[in-house]
Enzyme design. Sequence first.
Site, short mmCIF file in Angstrom:
data_model
loop_
_atom_site.label_atom_id
_atom_site.label_comp_id
_atom_site.label_asym_id
_atom_site.label_seq_id
_atom_site.Cartn_x
_atom_site.Cartn_y
_atom_site.Cartn_z
N ARG A 1 -2.92 -1.98 -0.42
CA ARG A 1 -2.53 -0.99 -1.44
C ARG A 1 -1.46 -1.55 -2.36
O ARG A 1 -0.52 -2.21 -1.94
CB ARG A 1 -1.99 0.27 -0.74
CG ARG A 1 -3.09 1.15 -0.22
CD ARG A 1 -2.66 2.59 -0.18
NE ARG A 1 -1.54 2.81 0.69
CZ ARG A 1 -1.43 3.87 1.51
NH1 ARG A 1 -2.38 4.77 1.54
NH2 ARG A 1 -0.37 4.02 2.26
N ARG B 1 4.51 -1.01 -1.54
CA ARG B 1 5.53 -0.10 -1.00
C ARG B 1 5.96 -0.58 0.37
O ARG B 1 5.20 -1.20 1.10
CB ARG B 1 4.96 1.32 -0.86
CG ARG B 1 4.73 2.07 -2.16
CD ARG B 1 4.38 3.53 -1.84
NE ARG B 1 3.62 3.58 -0.58
CZ ARG B 1 3.54 4.64 0.21
NH1 ARG B 1 4.18 5.75 -0.11
NH2 ARG B 1 2.82 4.62 1.30
#
Length: 226
Positions: A130, A163
């Site tokens: 991601r 992240r």
Amino acid sequence: MAELNLVLLGPPGSGKGTQGERLNEDLRLPYYATGDILRAAVRDETELGRSAKRYMDAGDLVPDEVIVGVIAEALDSDEARDGFILDGFPRTTPQAEALDAKLAELGRSVTAVLLIDVSDDEVVRRLGGRRTCAANGHVFHVEFNPPEKEGVCDIDGAELVVRDDDKPEVIRKRLDTYHEKTEPLIDYYDHRSVLRRVDGVAPPDQVTEELRRTLATMRLEQDEAV
Ligand SMILES: [Zn+2]
């Protein structure tokens, strides 16, 4: 019709949230993601919400009895009369025991635990790939949904970052916790004959179909048993 009290089980990245929302639309049963209802209780300043907030403000984990209390309030509401979908709770055997005890007080029990089965490698592949837009949180995936230009958000041109939650070491740590604390629930619910296993590696639409089939079969069995 018999009530449908469902628990979703699976590692991080197994797509529980997506499937929970789809089941919520399909079955017209309330979907309770634990984090959300805990936050709602804090926001609404219920007695238990205030208690939870004291622990959170002190940087402590909210104890099981408070979480179970918040969840019991949700499950005992009018909207959950015909059933519910729980996600993110129980996460440990003591929590599962507490949930069973609470439900028993209400004259209810868990109807089915839907385990969305995904291997560790697949979890790392999904979460680790991601990339999140630093400006507006748009989410891409290096493999499943790559941006047109590597490292750049298609929508606003901002930088794409990994992240903290999606860093390999953090993912491995979450998986370790899952194996140690949550996986014993598979046996716990299997012994109670309510565990239903679904292959979570298939594309989301297929997983949804399999969940629908599983629930339909279960209802047939229930009807025959009556
Ligand atoms: Zn963006």
